[in-house]
Each structure stands twice: as structure tokens, then as C-alpha cells.
Design a protein around this motif. Sequence first.
Motif, PDB file in Angstrom:
ATOM      1  N   UNK A  36       0.832  -1.202   0.000  1.00  0.00           N
ATOM      2  CA  UNK A  36       0.000   0.000   0.000  1.00  0.00           C
ATOM      3  C   UNK A  36       0.867   1.253   0.000  1.00  0.00           C
ATOM      4  N   UNK A  37       1.927   1.262   0.804  1.00  0.00           N
ATOM      5  CA  UNK A  37       2.808   2.428   0.885  1.00  0.00           C
ATOM      6  C   UNK A  37       3.481   2.704  -0.454  1.00  0.00           C
ATOM      7  N   UNK A  38       3.954   1.645  -1.097  1.00  0.00           N
ATOM      8  CA  UNK A  38       4.604   1.806  -2.407  1.00  0.00           C
ATOM      9  C   UNK A  38       3.617   2.361  -3.431  1.00  0.00           C
ATOM     10  N   UNK A  39       2.402   1.796  -3.478  1.00  0.00           N
ATOM     11  CA  UNK A  39       1.403   2.279  -4.433  1.00  0.00           C
ATOM     12  C   UNK A  39       0.999   3.725  -4.123  1.00  0.00           C
ATOM     13  N   UNK A  40       0.923   4.054  -2.838  1.00  0.00           N
ATOM     14  CA  UNK A  40       0.573   5.424  -2.432  1.00  0.00           C
ATOM     15  C   UNK A  40       1.598   6.412  -2.976  1.00  0.00           C
ATOM     16  N   UNK A  41       2.873   6.076  -2.818  1.00  0.00           N
ATOM     17  CA  UNK A  41       3.946   6.962  -3.300  1.00  0.00           C
ATOM     18  C   UNK A  41       3.928   7.029  -4.823  1.00  0.00           C
ATOM     19  N   UNK A  42       3.652   5.893  -5.485  1.00  0.00           N
ATOM     20  CA  UNK A  42       3.570   5.885  -6.948  1.00  0.00           C
ATOM     21  C   UNK A  42       2.466   6.817  -7.437  1.00  0.00           C
ATOM     22  N   UNK A  43       1.312   6.779  -6.770  1.00  0.00           N
ATOM     23  CA  UNK A  43       0.198   7.662  -7.150  1.00  0.00           C
ATOM     24  C   UNK A  43       0.586   9.125  -6.940  1.00  0.00           C
ATOM     25  N   UNK A  44       1.284   9.409  -5.830  1.00  0.00           N
ATOM     26  CA  UNK A  44       1.709  10.788  -5.568  1.00  0.00           C
ATOM     27  C   UNK A  44       2.615  11.292  -6.681  1.00  0.00           C
ATOM     28  N   UNK A  45       3.608  10.496  -7.058  1.00  0.00           N
ATOM     29  CA  UNK A  45       4.549  10.938  -8.090  1.00  0.00           C
ATOM     30  C   UNK A  45       3.890  10.979  -9.463  1.00  0.00           C
ATOM     31  N   UNK A  46       2.967  10.052  -9.726  1.00  0.00           N
ATOM     32  CA  UNK A  46       2.244  10.083 -11.000  1.00  0.00           C
ATOM     33  C   UNK A  46       1.372  11.327 -11.095  1.00  0.00           C
ATOM     34  N   UNK A  74      -7.976  11.368  -8.517  1.00  0.00           N
ATOM     35  CA  UNK A  74      -7.002  11.172  -7.442  1.00  0.00           C
ATOM     36  C   UNK A  74      -7.699  11.126  -6.089  1.00  0.00           C
ATOM     37  N   UNK A  75      -8.688  12.005  -5.876  1.00  0.00           N
ATOM     38  CA  UNK A  75      -9.439  11.984  -4.616  1.00  0.00           C
ATOM     39  C   UNK A  75     -10.169  10.661  -4.436  1.00  0.00           C
ATOM     40  N   UNK A  76     -10.749  10.151  -5.507  1.00  0.00           N
ATOM     41  CA  UNK A  76     -11.465   8.866  -5.433  1.00  0.00           C
ATOM     42  C   UNK A  76     -10.515   7.729  -5.121  1.00  0.00           C
ATOM     43  N   UNK A  77      -9.352   7.716  -5.766  1.00  0.00           N
ATOM     44  CA  UNK A  77      -8.347   6.685  -5.505  1.00  0.00           C
ATOM     45  C   UNK A  77      -7.911   6.721  -4.043  1.00  0.00           C
ATOM     46  N   UNK A  78      -7.675   7.924  -3.526  1.00  0.00           N
ATOM     47  CA  UNK A  78      -7.254   8.049  -2.135  1.00  0.00           C
ATOM     48  C   UNK A  78      -8.335   7.643  -1.158  1.00  0.00           C
ATOM     49  N   UNK A  79      -9.579   8.012  -1.435  1.00  0.00           N
ATOM     50  CA  UNK A  79     -10.668   7.701  -0.505  1.00  0.00           C
ATOM     51  C   UNK A  79     -10.961   6.208  -0.462  1.00  0.00           C
ATOM     52  N   UNK A  80     -10.819   5.532  -1.600  1.00  0.00           N
ATOM     53  CA  UNK A  80     -11.049   4.082  -1.662  1.00  0.00           C
ATOM     54  C   UNK A  80      -9.793   3.285  -1.338  1.00  0.00           C
ATOM     55  N   UNK A  81      -8.717   3.977  -0.986  1.00  0.00           N
ATOM     56  CA  UNK A  81      -7.455   3.371  -0.562  1.00  0.00           C
ATOM     57  C   UNK A  81      -6.825   2.466  -1.624  1.00  0.00           C
ATOM     58  N   UNK A  82      -6.840   2.940  -2.860  1.00  0.00           N
ATOM     59  CA  UNK A  82      -6.028   2.470  -3.980  1.00  0.00           C
ATOM     60  C   UNK A  82      -6.390   1.065  -4.482  1.00  0.00           C
ATOM     61  N   UNK A  83      -6.349   0.045  -3.619  1.00  0.00           N
ATOM     62  CA  UNK A  83      -6.497  -1.339  -4.076  1.00  0.00           C
ATOM     63  C   UNK A  83      -7.821  -1.615  -4.788  1.00  0.00           C
TER      64      UNK A  83
END
Length: 246
Positions: free
Chosen positions: A160-170, A223-232
Amino acid sequence: MFVILFMFLSGVNFPLIYFLLFNGKVKQLFSDSEVKFYFMTIIVASVVIGVGVSLTSDLPVLSSFRTALFHVVAILTTTGFSTTNFTLWHPAFVMMLGLLMYFGACSGSTSGSMKSIRIVLLFKLLRNEFHRILHPNAIKPVKINNRSISSSISQSIMAFTVFYIIVVFTGWLVFIILGMSMSDAYAATVSLIGNIGVATNGLGDTLSWNMLSPMAKLFASAVMLIGRLEIFPILLLFSRGFWNKN
């Protein structure tokens, strides 16, 4: 101060509040690792920023601490409130608020972002990894509230942490392509994925998000939707196996 109190309560794990109110389990609330981390983060960050603001501005000491406490709690609980343009503070304190945007409050609360329980587990995993380097044959399980955490949960936290950082940089890259400055793009992405509402730059603090272009607004919504649903859950939609009837 009344608003701060209810923002703080909104960031506490709701089942723990239930047990406190209806079962009188005070010890269970204050012995919880996540709640202790959440509370100590608020205290330490508010004191450091409060002292800094009082030394670098014309605000009285009490007002400096109250302003610092308000913004620390608002950012951790992702309530999106702001009482002053904190981007004018010393860059070190703005950076601290930006770091808190990754934390969030407790799991089982109304807050967004990564949640404090994941941050606690990450610190424990890093500590165990350092201990394993020093003692390769040692077996030391990761524990939360005196309960061992399985390896599958640890792997899920790391993923989750890796994907979170990937989304931030993307998101950072996409917003730059859409015409935003590097600092605004980064601040906007971190704020959006955490559903925080304010940013450590101009966007979301003294300026309106309406200044974004139509394309940038659509991407910001995603991006807000991805963050609220916690990526996975979003990633699953793009998995072939998810749509396989078998």
C-alpha cells in the motif's frame, strides 16, 4: 478550541469511543498503540510549530500554539479547515504540515490519508529490519497492542505504501504536464490523495481549486477517489481476474 476538540474526536477509532462511552473501557482507549501515536503526533507537532510561529511572527504565544494546534489537527483528521495562511510560515513548519498530510488519523475514523496504524506498522517494520541486519538469526515478530502481525499484513502495508507513493509521483507529473508549477503540483497531489482539502502551497488554502483547468479538475477528482477508496479497489477494476466470471 471547541472545533479542535471535535476534529480530534473525529480522528479517533470510533469502536474505541463506543467502548469508552458505553462500556467504560478507558484503559483500552489509552493503551491502543495507534491512538497513542495519533495523540503524541498532535502534541509534538503542535509544540514545535507553535514555538516556531511565536518566534518568527508577531502572534502572541497563546495564539501561536492555538493556531498551530488547529492546523495540525485539521490536517491529520483531513477536515480541510484553515484559520490562517500557514503557507506564509517558515518553510520548515510548512514542510512539517506537508509531512503530516501522509499520516492521517486513526483507522475506523472519518479521516483520509494513509491512517496512523499504517505509519506505526511501517516504523515497527523498519525497526525490525534494522534489528535483523544486526542479528541475522534473531526472530522478532512485529506486534501491535501485544498481538503479533502476520507477514501477509506486513506485506500488504508495504505494498500500500509503495502504491501510495507511486500515485503521488504520478499525480505530480500529470499536474505539471497540465500546466501547474512543480510546488503546486506536488502540494495538490498530496492533498488530493489524502482528501485533506488544504495544501501546503497556494492551492486549497488562500486560493480556490476552481483555478484548475477542466482537465486538471477531472484528474483531481480521480485522485481523490483513488485516495478515498485506498487504492487497491481501484486497481482491482483494471485486473483481468476481477472481471473473470470464474
